[in-house]
Design a protein around this motif. Structure first.
Motif, PDB file in Angstrom:
ATOM      1  N   THR A 258       7.300 -15.850   5.336  1.00  0.00           N
ATOM      2  CA  THR A 258       8.581 -16.570   5.285  1.00  0.00           C
ATOM      3  C   THR A 258       9.209 -16.442   3.899  1.00  0.00           C
ATOM      4  O   THR A 258      10.429 -16.241   3.768  1.00  0.00           O
ATOM      5  CB  THR A 258       8.364 -18.057   5.624  1.00  0.00           C
ATOM      6  OG1 THR A 258       7.770 -18.155   6.919  1.00  0.00           O
ATOM      7  CG2 THR A 258       9.683 -18.817   5.625  1.00  0.00           C
ATOM      8  N   PHE A 259       8.385 -16.542   2.859  1.00  0.00           N
ATOM      9  CA  PHE A 259       8.879 -16.321   1.498  1.00  0.00           C
ATOM     10  C   PHE A 259       9.442 -14.913   1.355  1.00  0.00           C
ATOM     11  O   PHE A 259      10.508 -14.708   0.752  1.00  0.00           O
ATOM     12  CB  PHE A 259       7.746 -16.527   0.488  1.00  0.00           C
ATOM     13  CG  PHE A 259       8.019 -15.920  -0.851  1.00  0.00           C
ATOM     14  CD1 PHE A 259       8.799 -16.588  -1.778  1.00  0.00           C
ATOM     15  CD2 PHE A 259       7.507 -14.668  -1.179  1.00  0.00           C
ATOM     16  CE1 PHE A 259       9.073 -16.014  -3.023  1.00  0.00           C
ATOM     17  CE2 PHE A 259       7.779 -14.091  -2.407  1.00  0.00           C
ATOM     18  CZ  PHE A 259       8.554 -14.765  -3.333  1.00  0.00           C
ATOM     19  N   ALA A 260       8.739 -13.912   1.898  1.00  0.00           N
ATOM     20  CA  ALA A 260       9.192 -12.523   1.792  1.00  0.00           C
ATOM     21  C   ALA A 260      10.548 -12.336   2.451  1.00  0.00           C
ATOM     22  O   ALA A 260      11.382 -11.551   1.971  1.00  0.00           O
ATOM     23  CB  ALA A 260       8.156 -11.595   2.426  1.00  0.00           C
ATOM     24  N   LEU A 276      15.232 -13.427  -9.285  1.00  0.00           N
ATOM     25  CA  LEU A 276      14.106 -13.094  -8.422  1.00  0.00           C
ATOM     26  C   LEU A 276      12.799 -13.629  -9.006  1.00  0.00           C
ATOM     27  O   LEU A 276      11.950 -14.164  -8.287  1.00  0.00           O
ATOM     28  CB  LEU A 276      14.016 -11.572  -8.242  1.00  0.00           C
ATOM     29  CG  LEU A 276      15.078 -10.908  -7.373  1.00  0.00           C
ATOM     30  CD1 LEU A 276      14.996  -9.397  -7.501  1.00  0.00           C
ATOM     31  CD2 LEU A 276      14.924 -11.337  -5.921  1.00  0.00           C
ATOM     32  N   GLU A 277      12.664 -13.489 -10.325  1.00  0.00           N
ATOM     33  CA  GLU A 277      11.450 -13.955 -10.981  1.00  0.00           C
ATOM     34  C   GLU A 277      11.327 -15.473 -10.899  1.00  0.00           C
ATOM     35  O   GLU A 277      10.232 -15.999 -10.654  1.00  0.00           O
ATOM     36  CB  GLU A 277      11.443 -13.504 -12.436  1.00  0.00           C
ATOM     37  CG  GLU A 277      10.154 -13.824 -13.168  1.00  0.00           C
ATOM     38  CD  GLU A 277      10.142 -13.278 -14.585  1.00  0.00           C
ATOM     39  OE1 GLU A 277       9.304 -13.730 -15.372  1.00  0.00           O
ATOM     40  OE2 GLU A 277      10.982 -12.408 -14.897  1.00  0.00           O
ATOM     41  N   ARG A 278      12.451 -16.188 -11.082  1.00  0.00           N
ATOM     42  CA  ARG A 278      12.415 -17.650 -10.989  1.00  0.00           C
ATOM     43  C   ARG A 278      12.042 -18.096  -9.583  1.00  0.00           C
ATOM     44  O   ARG A 278      11.241 -19.026  -9.401  1.00  0.00           O
ATOM     45  CB  ARG A 278      13.785 -18.233 -11.383  1.00  0.00           C
ATOM     46  CG  ARG A 278      14.073 -18.214 -12.878  1.00  0.00           C
ATOM     47  CD  ARG A 278      15.232 -19.125 -13.212  1.00  0.00           C
ATOM     48  NE  ARG A 278      16.442 -18.774 -12.495  1.00  0.00           N
ATOM     49  CZ  ARG A 278      17.366 -17.917 -12.945  1.00  0.00           C
ATOM     50  NH1 ARG A 278      17.198 -17.322 -14.125  1.00  0.00           N
ATOM     51  NH2 ARG A 278      18.449 -17.664 -12.244  1.00  0.00           N
ATOM     52  N   PHE A 279      12.611 -17.419  -8.585  1.00  0.00           N
ATOM     53  CA  PHE A 279      12.315 -17.754  -7.189  1.00  0.00           C
ATOM     54  C   PHE A 279      10.838 -17.496  -6.876  1.00  0.00           C
ATOM     55  O   PHE A 279      10.154 -18.320  -6.260  1.00  0.00           O
ATOM     56  CB  PHE A 279      13.212 -16.934  -6.262  1.00  0.00           C
ATOM     57  CG  PHE A 279      12.935 -17.142  -4.803  1.00  0.00           C
ATOM     58  CD1 PHE A 279      13.168 -18.361  -4.193  1.00  0.00           C
ATOM     59  CD2 PHE A 279      12.441 -16.096  -4.015  1.00  0.00           C
ATOM     60  CE1 PHE A 279      12.910 -18.556  -2.844  1.00  0.00           C
ATOM     61  CE2 PHE A 279      12.178 -16.285  -2.670  1.00  0.00           C
ATOM     62  CZ  PHE A 279      12.415 -17.517  -2.080  1.00  0.00           C
ATOM     63  N   GLU A 280      10.367 -16.365  -7.344  1.00  0.00           N
ATOM     64  CA  GLU A 280       8.964 -15.992  -7.114  1.00  0.00           C
ATOM     65  C   GLU A 280       8.018 -16.956  -7.825  1.00  0.00           C
ATOM     66  O   GLU A 280       7.006 -17.374  -7.268  1.00  0.00           O
ATOM     67  CB  GLU A 280       8.740 -14.565  -7.618  1.00  0.00           C
ATOM     68  CG  GLU A 280       7.408 -13.957  -7.267  1.00  0.00           C
ATOM     69  CD  GLU A 280       7.311 -12.513  -7.700  1.00  0.00           C
ATOM     70  OE1 GLU A 280       6.239 -11.917  -7.504  1.00  0.00           O
ATOM     71  OE2 GLU A 280       8.300 -11.985  -8.250  1.00  0.00           O
ATOM     72  N   THR A 286       2.872 -22.981  -5.612  1.00  0.00           N
ATOM     73  CA  THR A 286       2.181 -23.611  -4.484  1.00  0.00           C
ATOM     74  C   THR A 286       1.351 -22.599  -3.691  1.00  0.00           C
ATOM     75  O   THR A 286       0.817 -22.935  -2.641  1.00  0.00           O
ATOM     76  CB  THR A 286       3.186 -24.307  -3.549  1.00  0.00           C
ATOM     77  OG1 THR A 286       4.227 -23.380  -3.182  1.00  0.00           O
ATOM     78  CG2 THR A 286       3.807 -25.508  -4.233  1.00  0.00           C
ATOM     79  N   GLY A 287       1.283 -21.390  -4.201  1.00  0.00           N
ATOM     80  CA  GLY A 287       0.380 -20.405  -3.589  1.00  0.00           C
ATOM     81  C   GLY A 287       1.055 -19.465  -2.625  1.00  0.00           C
ATOM     82  O   GLY A 287       1.589 -19.890  -1.599  1.00  0.00           O
ATOM     83  N   LEU A 288       1.061 -18.189  -2.964  1.00  0.00           N
ATOM     84  CA  LEU A 288       1.583 -17.154  -2.073  1.00  0.00           C
ATOM     85  C   LEU A 288       0.435 -16.202  -1.774  1.00  0.00           C
ATOM     86  O   LEU A 288       0.127 -15.315  -2.562  1.00  0.00           O
ATOM     87  CB  LEU A 288       2.756 -16.409  -2.717  1.00  0.00           C
ATOM     88  CG  LEU A 288       4.060 -17.193  -2.808  1.00  0.00           C
ATOM     89  CD1 LEU A 288       5.082 -16.415  -3.632  1.00  0.00           C
ATOM     90  CD2 LEU A 288       4.624 -17.492  -1.427  1.00  0.00           C
ATOM     91  N   LEU A 289      -0.199 -16.397  -0.652  1.00  0.00           N
ATOM     92  CA  LEU A 289      -1.372 -15.618  -0.287  1.00  0.00           C
ATOM     93  C   LEU A 289      -0.985 -14.172   0.019  1.00  0.00           C
ATOM     94  O   LEU A 289      -0.168 -13.909   0.903  1.00  0.00           O
ATOM     95  CB  LEU A 289      -2.040 -16.254   0.939  1.00  0.00           C
ATOM     96  CG  LEU A 289      -3.409 -15.711   1.341  1.00  0.00           C
ATOM     97  CD1 LEU A 289      -4.406 -15.875   0.208  1.00  0.00           C
ATOM     98  CD2 LEU A 289      -3.907 -16.425   2.597  1.00  0.00           C
ATOM     99  N   GLY A 290      -1.554 -13.248  -0.743  1.00  0.00           N
ATOM    100  CA  GLY A 290      -1.309 -11.835  -0.484  1.00  0.00           C
ATOM    101  C   GLY A 290      -0.077 -11.263  -1.142  1.00  0.00           C
ATOM    102  O   GLY A 290       0.138 -10.056  -1.092  1.00  0.00           O
TER     103      GLY A 290
END
Length: 297
Positions: A258-260, A276-280, A286-290
């Protein structure tokens, strides 16, 4: 070196075996003297090889290392059985073989822990410090320390296996501090986007060039992708990964997916690298697995 025979259940395994043998009248004074003599000689050789050349002159520490490492090897060779362990220790060079077994075990699991030369050759000094013990210690956690090190070693070996099979760039640096779960998650995510191809450090750029299908955004579909990826692995590696995956692994991948989708929309809007960096960064807290953490220059 003194091997003190005391009644305890938590001390070094070598001492426990000798306690058992004495209690059962299996060990005579001559046999005990021979074991002590060999242990002393081993301590001298160990000190000469690893300590004296570094001006440490710690013969007592060498003796503690011999007791701990021999205990570790003896536990492995005897499968923790005192009767079997006694038979092994009174056999010709039994304590030497036990020490060699323990040393080889430590050597193997130290593979990814050494960042430069160790005083102990190929052995992680922090691990050996946990194994080392005086014979009269009330408690010895050497076996558990080895099991913890073995678990870490298996994780890192599994990461290396995944890199070799699924990544275009297969060089592994332990200092990268990669987690097995996250490496596997990146493989699943990348292959979901681009098919059964080698993983490259281009996901953040290429995500804007693909169409994200609605069917992908379901627990069931992601579970299918996980099972498909696991099916391509050697069975032993697949089992290690299954044990490593957290209970929220699939849900975590769905969240990253969903983030992608939102990240892709920002790229299509020609968002600045800073945005983009701030959003990422915000989502990553809170953790982006993978989701890949590499920096693309």
């Amino acid at each position: 070196m003194q091997i003190v025979l005391r009644d305890r259940n938590q001390g070094p395994f070598l001492t426990k075996v000798l306690d058992y043998a004495q209690a059962e009248a299996l060990l005579d004074e001559a046999q005990l003297a021979e074991i002590k003599s060999k242990a002393v000689l081993m301590s001298l050789k160990l000190a000469d090889k690893f300590y004296n050349q570094h001006k440490m002159h710690l013969l007592e520490n060498a003796a503690f290392d011999v007791i701990g490492v021999a205990s570790l090897g003896l536990m492995s060779l005897s499968n923790h059985d005192l009767t079997q362990a006694f038979k092994l220790i009174v056999a010709p060079n039994g304590i030497v073989k036990s020490f060699q077994k323990g040393w080889n075990m430590l050597n193997r699991v130290s593979k990814y822990k050494l960042n430069g030369k160790s005083v102990y050759g190929d052995i992680d000094p922090m691990l050996l410090d946990k194994i080392s013990t005086p014979s009269d210690a009330d408690e010895w956690q050497g076996w558990q320390s080895y099991q913890d090190a073995l678990l870490d070693f298996n994780r890192e070996e599994s990461i290396v296996g995944l890199l070799k099979q699924f990544y275009a760039q297969t060089t592994y640096d332990p200092l990268d501090c990669l987690s097995l779960e996250n490496v596997f998650a990146e493989i699943v995510l990348y292959r979901l986007f681009f098919g059964p191809v080698k993983v490259r450090p281009d996901l953040k750029q290429c995500v804007a060039k693909i169409e994200l299908e609605d069917v992908w955004f379901s627990i069931e579909h992601i579970d299918q992708q996980i099972k498909l990826t696991l099916s391509e692995l050697p069975s032993q590696l697949a089992e290690i990964i299954k044990l490593e995956l957290g209970k929220y692994f699939t849900a975590g991948l769905l969240r990253t997916l969903t983030f992608a989708k939102n990240y892709r929309e920002l790229r299509l809007q020609d968002a600045s690298p800073e945005r983009l960096e701030r959003f990422e960064y915000k989502e990553g807290l809170t953790g982006l697995l993978g989701w890949p953490v590499y920096i693309v220059m």
